[in-house]
Design a protein around this motif. Structure first.
Motif, PDB file in Angstrom:
ATOM      1  N   MET A   1       0.838  -1.180   0.000  1.00 37.78           N
ATOM      2  CA  MET A   1       0.000   0.000   0.000  1.00 37.78           C
ATOM      3  C   MET A   1       0.884   1.245   0.000  1.00 37.78           C
ATOM      4  SD  MET A   1      -3.470  -0.796   1.281  1.00 37.78           S
ATOM      5  CE  MET A   1      -4.138  -2.428   1.312  1.00 37.78           C
ATOM      6  N   LYS A   2       0.388   2.272  -0.662  1.00 38.42           N
ATOM      7  CA  LYS A   2       1.151   3.507  -0.803  1.00 38.42           C
ATOM      8  C   LYS A   2       0.311   4.696  -0.349  1.00 38.42           C
ATOM      9  CE  LYS A   2       3.453   6.386  -4.157  1.00 38.42           C
ATOM     10  NZ  LYS A   2       3.651   6.729  -5.547  1.00 38.42           N
ATOM     11  N   ILE A   3       0.884   5.504   0.547  1.00 42.35           N
ATOM     12  CA  ILE A   3       0.233   6.731   0.996  1.00 42.35           C
ATOM     13  C   ILE A   3       0.812   7.898   0.197  1.00 42.35           C
ATOM     14  CG2 ILE A   3       1.871   7.083   2.882  1.00 42.35           C
ATOM     15  CD1 ILE A   3      -0.451   8.264   4.502  1.00 42.35           C
ATOM     16  N   ALA A   4      -0.059   8.819  -0.229  1.00 39.02           N
ATOM     17  CA  ALA A   4       0.386   9.950  -1.036  1.00 39.02           C
ATOM     18  C   ALA A   4      -0.520  11.149  -0.805  1.00 39.02           C
ATOM     19  CB  ALA A   4       0.373   9.577  -2.521  1.00 39.02           C
ATOM     20  N   VAL A   5      -0.002  12.323  -1.133  1.00 35.41           N
ATOM     21  CA  VAL A   5      -0.802  13.545  -1.163  1.00 35.41           C
ATOM     22  C   VAL A   5      -1.288  13.694  -2.599  1.00 35.41           C
ATOM     23  CG1 VAL A   5      -0.783  16.050  -0.921  1.00 35.41           C
ATOM     24  CG2 VAL A   5       0.531  14.631   0.668  1.00 35.41           C
ATOM     25  N   GLU A   6      -2.585  13.912  -2.747  1.00 30.25           N
ATOM     26  CA  GLU A   6      -3.145  14.109  -4.088  1.00 30.25           C
ATOM     27  C   GLU A   6      -3.897  15.433  -4.129  1.00 30.25           C
ATOM     28  OE1 GLU A   6      -4.870  10.851  -6.231  1.00 30.25           O
ATOM     29  OE2 GLU A   6      -3.989   9.369  -4.857  1.00 30.25           O
ATOM     30  N   GLY A   7      -4.028  15.987  -5.314  1.00 34.02           N
ATOM     31  CA  GLY A   7      -4.729  17.250  -5.490  1.00 34.02           C
ATOM     32  C   GLY A   7      -6.227  17.094  -5.656  1.00 34.02           C
ATOM     33  N   GLY A   8      -6.676  15.882  -5.850  1.00 34.44           N
ATOM     34  CA  GLY A   8      -8.090  15.606  -6.037  1.00 34.44           C
ATOM     35  C   GLY A   8      -8.273  14.184  -6.525  1.00 34.44           C
ATOM     36  N   LEU A   9      -9.518  13.807  -6.729  1.00 36.25           N
ATOM     37  CA  LEU A   9      -9.861  12.474  -7.213  1.00 36.25           C
ATOM     38  C   LEU A   9     -10.901  12.599  -8.307  1.00 36.25           C
ATOM     39  CD1 LEU A   9     -10.300  10.525  -3.840  1.00 36.25           C
ATOM     40  CD2 LEU A   9      -8.321  10.468  -5.365  1.00 36.25           C
ATOM     41  N   GLY A  10     -10.985  11.575  -9.139  1.00 33.87           N
ATOM     42  CA  GLY A  10     -12.018  11.529 -10.161  1.00 33.87           C
ATOM     43  C   GLY A  10     -13.371  11.209  -9.549  1.00 33.87           C
ATOM     44  N   ARG A  11     -14.398  11.569 -10.258  1.00 31.70           N
ATOM     45  CA  ARG A  11     -15.784  11.413  -9.806  1.00 31.70           C
ATOM     46  C   ARG A  11     -16.117   9.966  -9.448  1.00 31.70           C
ATOM     47  NH1 ARG A  11     -21.013  13.945 -12.603  1.00 31.70           N
ATOM     48  NH2 ARG A  11     -22.498  12.385 -11.917  1.00 31.70           N
ATOM     49  N   ASP A  12     -15.842   9.028 -10.332  1.00 31.78           N
ATOM     50  CA  ASP A  12     -16.197   7.631 -10.091  1.00 31.78           C
ATOM     51  C   ASP A  12     -15.410   7.037  -8.929  1.00 31.78           C
ATOM     52  OD1 ASP A  12     -17.998   7.774 -12.180  1.00 31.78           O
ATOM     53  OD2 ASP A  12     -16.656   6.814 -13.628  1.00 31.78           O
ATOM     54  N   GLU A  13     -14.130   7.323  -8.895  1.00 32.59           N
ATOM     55  CA  GLU A  13     -13.278   6.784  -7.835  1.00 32.59           C
ATOM     56  C   GLU A  13     -13.692   7.316  -6.465  1.00 32.59           C
ATOM     57  OE1 GLU A  13      -8.626   5.882  -7.683  1.00 32.59           O
ATOM     58  OE2 GLU A  13      -9.070   8.036  -7.834  1.00 32.59           O
ATOM     59  N   ALA A  14     -13.964   8.595  -6.393  1.00 36.75           N
ATOM     60  CA  ALA A  14     -14.389   9.200  -5.124  1.00 36.75           C
ATOM     61  C   ALA A  14     -15.739   8.638  -4.688  1.00 36.75           C
ATOM     62  CB  ALA A  14     -14.454  10.718  -5.263  1.00 36.75           C
ATOM     63  N   SER A  15     -16.691   8.609  -5.593  1.00 42.69           N
ATOM     64  CA  SER A  15     -18.023   8.106  -5.260  1.00 42.69           C
ATOM     65  C   SER A  15     -17.970   6.656  -4.806  1.00 42.69           C
ATOM     66  CB  SER A  15     -18.957   8.228  -6.470  1.00 42.69           C
ATOM     67  OG  SER A  15     -19.214   9.580  -6.752  1.00 42.69           O
ATOM     68  N   GLU A  16     -17.203   5.840  -5.480  1.00 38.77           N
ATOM     69  CA  GLU A  16     -17.105   4.429  -5.113  1.00 38.77           C
ATOM     70  C   GLU A  16     -16.563   4.253  -3.693  1.00 38.77           C
ATOM     71  OE1 GLU A  16     -14.809   0.342  -6.412  1.00 38.77           O
ATOM     72  OE2 GLU A  16     -14.714   2.067  -7.761  1.00 38.77           O
ATOM     73  N   LEU A  17     -15.533   5.018  -3.335  1.00 38.22           N
ATOM     74  CA  LEU A  17     -14.965   4.911  -1.993  1.00 38.22           C
ATOM     75  C   LEU A  17     -15.978   5.362  -0.938  1.00 38.22           C
ATOM     76  CD1 LEU A  17     -12.599   4.296  -0.088  1.00 38.22           C
ATOM     77  CD2 LEU A  17     -11.840   6.661  -0.444  1.00 38.22           C
ATOM     78  N   TYR A  18     -16.596   6.516  -1.127  1.00 41.44           N
ATOM     79  CA  TYR A  18     -17.552   7.031  -0.145  1.00 41.44           C
ATOM     80  C   TYR A  18     -18.767   6.109  -0.016  1.00 41.44           C
ATOM     81  CZ  TYR A  18     -15.102  11.363   0.862  1.00 41.44           C
ATOM     82  OH  TYR A  18     -14.174  12.277   1.309  1.00 41.44           O
ATOM     83  N   GLU A  19     -19.233   5.567  -1.120  1.00 42.58           N
ATOM     84  CA  GLU A  19     -20.364   4.628  -1.051  1.00 42.58           C
ATOM     85  C   GLU A  19     -19.986   3.336  -0.342  1.00 42.58           C
ATOM     86  OE1 GLU A  19     -21.810   4.307  -5.067  1.00 42.58           O
ATOM     87  OE2 GLU A  19     -22.829   6.251  -4.926  1.00 42.58           O
ATOM     88  N   SER A  20     -18.733   2.909  -0.470  1.00 46.31           N
ATOM     89  CA  SER A  20     -18.307   1.654   0.165  1.00 46.31           C
ATOM     90  C   SER A  20     -18.431   1.719   1.683  1.00 46.31           C
ATOM     91  CB  SER A  20     -16.868   1.298  -0.240  1.00 46.31           C
ATOM     92  OG  SER A  20     -15.912   2.062   0.483  1.00 46.31           O
ATOM     93  N   VAL A  21     -18.348   2.937   2.252  1.00 49.70           N
ATOM     94  CA  VAL A  21     -18.477   3.090   3.706  1.00 49.70           C
ATOM     95  C   VAL A  21     -19.851   3.641   4.109  1.00 49.70           C
ATOM     96  CG1 VAL A  21     -15.993   3.309   4.102  1.00 49.70           C
ATOM     97  CG2 VAL A  21     -17.361   5.372   3.713  1.00 49.70           C
ATOM     98  N   GLY A  22     -20.741   3.755   3.138  1.00 43.24           N
ATOM     99  CA  GLY A  22     -22.107   4.182   3.437  1.00 43.24           C
ATOM    100  C   GLY A  22     -22.295   5.672   3.614  1.00 43.24           C
TER     101      GLY A  22
END
Length: 142
Positions: A1-22
């Motif tokens: 696993m890799k930790i990083a600082v990012e400037g943002g995320l794509g719509r699908d990737e962000a939505s999928e992560l947030y939905e996975s935790v309800g």
């Protein structure tokens, strides 16, 4: 696993992560979610070797006196592996000079909070009332 600082995320990737935790309140407007992530002071991500996003932490801060941890989330299948701890320890390190390091969460009577409150305490975080402080806010828009 890799930790990083990012400037943002794509719509699908962000939505999928947030939905996975309800956290569906965030995904009702995916474009707003993407803008909020891009507007974070710091957005830390954790990805698997194949690049799949498994967790994130983001802050709202002036970088000097106050840091508010807005979101900390890890996919359910990746929880209990130290990912949330690594993210929070990195944020605590980055904001060590801030007078206030704050995080809000659900009340202790909810099921999610019964799981998360001991975790936050293990990181040294203390509820406001135990510090002789109070927090106030407008009602949450659901």
């Amino acid at each position: 696993m890799k930790i990083a600082v990012e400037g943002g995320l794509g719509r699908d990737e962000a939505s999928e992560l947030y939905e996975s935790v309800g956290w569906f309140g965030y995904t009702r407007d995916p474009d707003k979610l993407v803008r909020s992530l891009a507007g974070s002071h710091v957005l830390l991500t954790v990805r698997q070797e194949d690049g799949r996003l498994v967790g994130l932490a983001r802050t709202i801060s002036d970088g000097e006196t106050v840091c508010y941890v807005q979101d900390l989330l890890v996919r359910p299948e990746a929880q209990r592996r130290g990912i949330g701890r690594v993210l929070m320890e990195e944020l605590k390190r980055r904001y060590i000079e801030c007078r206030f390091f704050l995080l809000s969460t659900d009340h202790a009577k909810t099921e999610d909070a019964r799981k998360s409150h001991p975790f936050y305490r293990s990181l040294g975080l203390i509820p406001h009332e135990e510090q002789g402080m109070a927090a106030f806010g407008l009602p949450v828009k659901r």
